[in-house]
Each structure stands twice: as C-alpha cells, then as structure tokens.
Design a protein around this motif. Sequence first.
Motif, PDB file in Angstrom:
ATOM      1  N   LYS A   1       0.837  -1.211   0.000  1.00  0.00           N
ATOM      2  CA  LYS A   1       0.000   0.000   0.000  1.00  0.00           C
ATOM      3  C   LYS A   1       0.871   1.259   0.000  1.00  0.00           C
ATOM      4  O   LYS A   1       0.684   2.171  -0.801  1.00  0.00           O
ATOM      5  N   THR A   2       1.861   1.277   0.894  1.00  0.00           N
ATOM      6  CA  THR A   2       2.743   2.456   1.011  1.00  0.00           C
ATOM      7  C   THR A   2       3.511   2.683  -0.287  1.00  0.00           C
ATOM      8  O   THR A   2       3.620   3.809  -0.784  1.00  0.00           O
ATOM      9  N   ARG A   3       4.047   1.586  -0.854  1.00  0.00           N
ATOM     10  CA  ARG A   3       4.838   1.701  -2.082  1.00  0.00           C
ATOM     11  C   ARG A   3       3.977   2.208  -3.241  1.00  0.00           C
ATOM     12  O   ARG A   3       4.392   3.049  -4.026  1.00  0.00           O
ATOM     13  N   MET A   4       2.748   1.699  -3.341  1.00  0.00           N
ATOM     14  CA  MET A   4       1.862   2.113  -4.441  1.00  0.00           C
ATOM     15  C   MET A   4       1.485   3.594  -4.305  1.00  0.00           C
ATOM     16  O   MET A   4       1.406   4.312  -5.298  1.00  0.00           O
ATOM     17  N   ALA A   5       1.279   4.043  -3.065  1.00  0.00           N
ATOM     18  CA  ALA A   5       0.929   5.456  -2.853  1.00  0.00           C
ATOM     19  C   ALA A   5       2.088   6.334  -3.321  1.00  0.00           C
ATOM     20  O   ALA A   5       1.894   7.348  -4.017  1.00  0.00           O
ATOM     21  N   LYS A   6       3.313   5.929  -2.979  1.00  0.00           N
ATOM     22  CA  LYS A   6       4.494   6.703  -3.358  1.00  0.00           C
ATOM     23  C   LYS A   6       4.654   6.724  -4.875  1.00  0.00           C
ATOM     24  O   LYS A   6       4.902   7.772  -5.488  1.00  0.00           O
ATOM     25  N   GLN A   7       4.463   5.549  -5.473  1.00  0.00           N
ATOM     26  CA  GLN A   7       4.624   5.446  -6.917  1.00  0.00           C
ATOM     27  C   GLN A   7       3.556   6.262  -7.656  1.00  0.00           C
ATOM     28  O   GLN A   7       3.836   6.881  -8.675  1.00  0.00           O
ATOM     29  N   ALA A   8       2.342   6.251  -7.115  1.00  0.00           N
ATOM     30  CA  ALA A   8       1.261   7.032  -7.732  1.00  0.00           C
ATOM     31  C   ALA A   8       1.620   8.517  -7.719  1.00  0.00           C
ATOM     32  O   ALA A   8       1.451   9.216  -8.733  1.00  0.00           O
ATOM     33  N   ASP A   9       2.155   8.997  -6.596  1.00  0.00           N
ATOM     34  CA  ASP A   9       2.536  10.418  -6.506  1.00  0.00           C
ATOM     35  C   ASP A   9       3.613  10.747  -7.532  1.00  0.00           C
ATOM     36  O   ASP A   9       3.542  11.755  -8.232  1.00  0.00           O
ATOM     37  N   GLU A  10       4.637   9.869  -7.601  1.00  0.00           N
ATOM     38  CA  GLU A  10       5.745  10.120  -8.534  1.00  0.00           C
ATOM     39  C   GLU A  10       5.249  10.134  -9.984  1.00  0.00           C
ATOM     40  O   GLU A  10       5.586  11.011 -10.765  1.00  0.00           O
ATOM     41  N   LEU A  11       4.410   9.142 -10.316  1.00  0.00           N
ATOM     42  CA  LEU A  11       3.912   9.042 -11.696  1.00  0.00           C
ATOM     43  C   LEU A  11       2.970  10.188 -12.041  1.00  0.00           C
ATOM     44  O   LEU A  11       2.982  10.695 -13.158  1.00  0.00           O
ATOM     45  N   GLU A  12       2.168  10.591 -11.065  1.00  0.00           N
ATOM     46  CA  GLU A  12       1.210  11.681 -11.326  1.00  0.00           C
ATOM     47  C   GLU A  12       1.964  12.956 -11.713  1.00  0.00           C
ATOM     48  O   GLU A  12       1.553  13.675 -12.620  1.00  0.00           O
ATOM     49  N   LYS A  13       3.110  13.179 -11.045  1.00  0.00           N
ATOM     50  CA  LYS A  13       3.917  14.367 -11.378  1.00  0.00           C
ATOM     51  C   LYS A  13       4.417  14.283 -12.814  1.00  0.00           C
ATOM     52  O   LYS A  13       4.539  15.289 -13.507  1.00  0.00           O
ATOM     53  N   LYS A  14       4.718  13.057 -13.279  1.00  0.00           N
ATOM     54  CA  LYS A  14       5.286  12.905 -14.625  1.00  0.00           C
ATOM     55  C   LYS A  14       4.218  12.889 -15.715  1.00  0.00           C
ATOM     56  O   LYS A  14       4.362  13.513 -16.743  1.00  0.00           O
ATOM     57  N   VAL A  15       3.143  12.106 -15.500  1.00  0.00           N
ATOM     58  CA  VAL A  15       2.201  11.877 -16.610  1.00  0.00           C
ATOM     59  C   VAL A  15       0.778  12.336 -16.310  1.00  0.00           C
ATOM     60  O   VAL A  15      -0.112  12.189 -17.145  1.00  0.00           O
ATOM     61  N   GLY A  16       0.556  12.881 -15.107  1.00  0.00           N
ATOM     62  CA  GLY A  16      -0.803  13.325 -14.766  1.00  0.00           C
ATOM     63  C   GLY A  16      -1.651  12.163 -14.265  1.00  0.00           C
ATOM     64  O   GLY A  16      -1.163  11.040 -14.097  1.00  0.00           O
ATOM     65  N   LEU A  17      -2.931  12.458 -14.065  1.00  0.00           N
ATOM     66  CA  LEU A  17      -3.816  11.483 -13.431  1.00  0.00           C
ATOM     67  C   LEU A  17      -4.454  10.552 -14.484  1.00  0.00           C
ATOM     68  O   LEU A  17      -5.670  10.497 -14.629  1.00  0.00           O
ATOM     69  N   VAL A  18      -3.597   9.831 -15.221  1.00  0.00           N
ATOM     70  CA  VAL A  18      -4.106   8.883 -16.238  1.00  0.00           C
ATOM     71  C   VAL A  18      -4.736   7.685 -15.503  1.00  0.00           C
ATOM     72  O   VAL A  18      -4.494   7.505 -14.303  1.00  0.00           O
ATOM     73  N   PRO A  19      -5.559   6.858 -16.202  1.00  0.00           N
ATOM     74  CA  PRO A  19      -6.261   5.771 -15.513  1.00  0.00           C
ATOM     75  C   PRO A  19      -5.354   4.869 -14.663  1.00  0.00           C
ATOM     76  O   PRO A  19      -5.709   4.512 -13.532  1.00  0.00           O
ATOM     77  N   PHE A  20      -4.155   4.541 -15.167  1.00  0.00           N
ATOM     78  CA  PHE A  20      -3.263   3.666 -14.403  1.00  0.00           C
ATOM     79  C   PHE A  20      -2.870   4.330 -13.075  1.00  0.00           C
ATOM     80  O   PHE A  20      -2.837   3.684 -12.021  1.00  0.00           O
ATOM     81  N   VAL A  21      -2.604   5.651 -13.138  1.00  0.00           N
ATOM     82  CA  VAL A  21      -2.214   6.372 -11.908  1.00  0.00           C
ATOM     83  C   VAL A  21      -3.406   6.409 -10.939  1.00  0.00           C
ATOM     84  O   VAL A  21      -3.233   6.274  -9.718  1.00  0.00           O
ATOM     85  N   GLN A  22      -4.609   6.526 -11.488  1.00  0.00           N
ATOM     86  CA  GLN A  22      -5.801   6.508 -10.617  1.00  0.00           C
ATOM     87  C   GLN A  22      -5.909   5.169  -9.881  1.00  0.00           C
ATOM     88  O   GLN A  22      -6.210   5.138  -8.685  1.00  0.00           O
ATOM     89  N   ILE A  23      -5.626   4.075 -10.605  1.00  0.00           N
ATOM     90  CA  ILE A  23      -5.696   2.750  -9.957  1.00  0.00           C
ATOM     91  C   ILE A  23      -4.628   2.640  -8.872  1.00  0.00           C
ATOM     92  O   ILE A  23      -4.887   2.193  -7.751  1.00  0.00           O
ATOM     93  N   LEU A  24      -3.403   3.113  -9.215  1.00  0.00           N
ATOM     94  CA  LEU A  24      -2.324   3.064  -8.208  1.00  0.00           C
ATOM     95  C   LEU A  24      -2.705   3.871  -6.973  1.00  0.00           C
ATOM     96  O   LEU A  24      -2.469   3.466  -5.844  1.00  0.00           O
ATOM     97  N   LYS A  25      -3.302   5.025  -7.209  1.00  0.00           N
ATOM     98  CA  LYS A  25      -3.713   5.891  -6.092  1.00  0.00           C
ATOM     99  C   LYS A  25      -4.723   5.171  -5.199  1.00  0.00           C
ATOM    100  O   LYS A  25      -4.632   5.225  -3.974  1.00  0.00           O
ATOM    101  N   ARG A  26      -5.667   4.489  -5.869  1.00  0.00           N
ATOM    102  CA  ARG A  26      -6.688   3.775  -5.081  1.00  0.00           C
ATOM    103  C   ARG A  26      -6.028   2.670  -4.254  1.00  0.00           C
ATOM    104  O   ARG A  26      -6.339   2.484  -3.080  1.00  0.00           O
ATOM    105  N   ILE A  27      -5.064   1.947  -4.890  1.00  0.00           N
ATOM    106  CA  ILE A  27      -4.365   0.896  -4.128  1.00  0.00           C
ATOM    107  C   ILE A  27      -3.587   1.532  -2.975  1.00  0.00           C
ATOM    108  O   ILE A  27      -3.540   0.998  -1.869  1.00  0.00           O
ATOM    109  N   GLY A  28      -2.990   2.698  -3.259  1.00  0.00           N
ATOM    110  CA  GLY A  28      -2.233   3.401  -2.224  1.00  0.00           C
ATOM    111  C   GLY A  28      -3.102   3.811  -1.042  1.00  0.00           C
ATOM    112  O   GLY A  28      -2.630   3.915   0.095  1.00  0.00           O
ATOM    113  N   GLN A  29      -4.394   4.037  -1.316  1.00  0.00           N
ATOM    114  CA  GLN A  29      -5.297   4.427  -0.219  1.00  0.00           C
ATOM    115  C   GLN A  29      -5.923   3.206   0.461  1.00  0.00           C
ATOM    116  O   GLN A  29      -6.005   3.140   1.685  1.00  0.00           O
TER     117      GLN A  29
END
Length: 212
Positions: free
Chosen positions: A80-108
């Motif tokens: 969970k912690t790793r996915m939240a971190k990865q979602a933040d990093e990816l969101e900065k690079k590519v925005g809130l694309v569907p994959f980043v949304q899924i990672l964010k949900r897993i992170g939460q």
Amino acid sequence: MFENIAPEHSVALDVIIRARRSVRAFSSTPPSEEAVEAIIQAGLLAPFGALAVAGKPDFRKVFVIRKSSASMEAVANMIKTRMAKQADELEKKVGLVPFVQILKRIGQQGVPVVGSAPYFIVVGERKGMPAIAAQSLSYCLQNMWLKATSLGIGLQLISATSQMDSDPDFCRLLGIPAGEYALDGCSLGYPADNYQPPSVEYPTLTKSVSWL
Ligand SMILES: Cc1cc2nc3c(=O)[nH]c(=O)nc-3n(C[C@H](O)[C@H](O)[C@H](O)COP(=O)(O)O)c2cc1C
C-alpha cells in the motif's frame, strides 16, 4: 521422450487451459498445505533463463504468506505504502491517467485481495544477464495457475508485487537481498460461493493466426 504422455493427458490439459480464469473473490476455507505445495511444485518446474542464472542454484524462491498472519499484515501495508508513493511520482510525470488513478486507489485502500485470500504467494527469480527474470516468473506463475485450476483452486495475479523487488523492508521480510530478485505474486484460495468471472473474449485461431 514423452513416452509417459497419453492422448487423455492432452485432452485433460485442454480442459484445464480453457477453465483457467482470474478469481478475484475467495472463500474463507483455505486450501490444504499439500495442495499449496502441489501448486508451488508446478511453478518450480517452469522453465528458467539458464544463462541468466548459471551457477546460482538458489535462483527461484517462493514465499507463502498466510491470511491473518503478522507477515500478511506487514506485506499488505508495505505494498500500500509503495503504491501510494509510486502514484505520486507518476502523477507528477504523466498526470492522473487511468493507471495512476488505480495506483492511487491501491495506495489508499491496499490491493483488495492481499490479506483477504487464504494465501498470498510471492515468487522471486534471481536477476541476471540477459535480463529475463520477469519472463521466467510468468512461466512459473502460469504453471501454478494451471495446477491450481486442476485442483479447483482459484488464483489472482497480484502484479503490484513486482514493484516491491527493491523495497528494503519487503525484501528483509522475505529474507532476500533487495534488488537481486525479480518478484511476482498471486493470491490463492477456493473461489467464493457463486463467484463468476466476467466474460472475456479471447483471440481465436481464425482471427489471430497467419501461416506464412
Ligand atoms: C502480466 C499480467 C498481469 C496481470 N495482473 C493482474 C493483477 O494485478 N490483478 C488482477 O486481478 N489480474 C491481473 N491480470 C489478469 C488479467 O486481468 C486477466 O488474465 C484477463 O483480464 C483475462 O481474464 P481471465 O484471467 O479471467 O481469463 C494480469 C494478467 C497478466 C497477463
């Protein structure tokens, strides 16, 4: 070679290949340890990148994490912690694309079935040259999946596991050096009562194959 293989084995294999599906809801009744070991045995017999792991007899490792154990709670939190971190990093690079949304949900919320299935199995394959550990892991998981299906046991791939291969806490818990093994994982258990996988259209011989 193949002297022990009879036509009925091939027919049985076809039945199992067609029956294999992703199971994403599990019964609380755990499969026996013997059944889990039979599934792991099938994975251990999967092909491996011989050149990549030459001289490394410990090239494939399997970890069985039981539901409700301290290890299960720890790994679920680490993912969970790793996915939240990865979602933040990816969101900065590519925005809130569907994959980043899924990672964010897993992170939460965590990966839904890690923790709720009777077993979470992590498989590690030593990295080498050429860099084909991920492919070896796929063969290993596929063998496990087919064997599980043949025993009436469901399996869900947990791809997020592969992101944990350099996580120091995760690797410490498994007892492997961080970064040296590629990882993949799955949840295992009997399908929940009345579980029906969604309908899937697989490629067909007529549509997908060209003989040249
Ligand atoms: C490389 C790979 C990674 C996958 N990762 C996941 C995953 O993390 N979670 C999941 O529920 N399914 C995962 N799947 C399963 C696919 O979603 C599934 O196989 C596909 O939708 C077809 O459905 P079926 O397995 O029921 O036939 C993965 C499949 C592949 C090939």
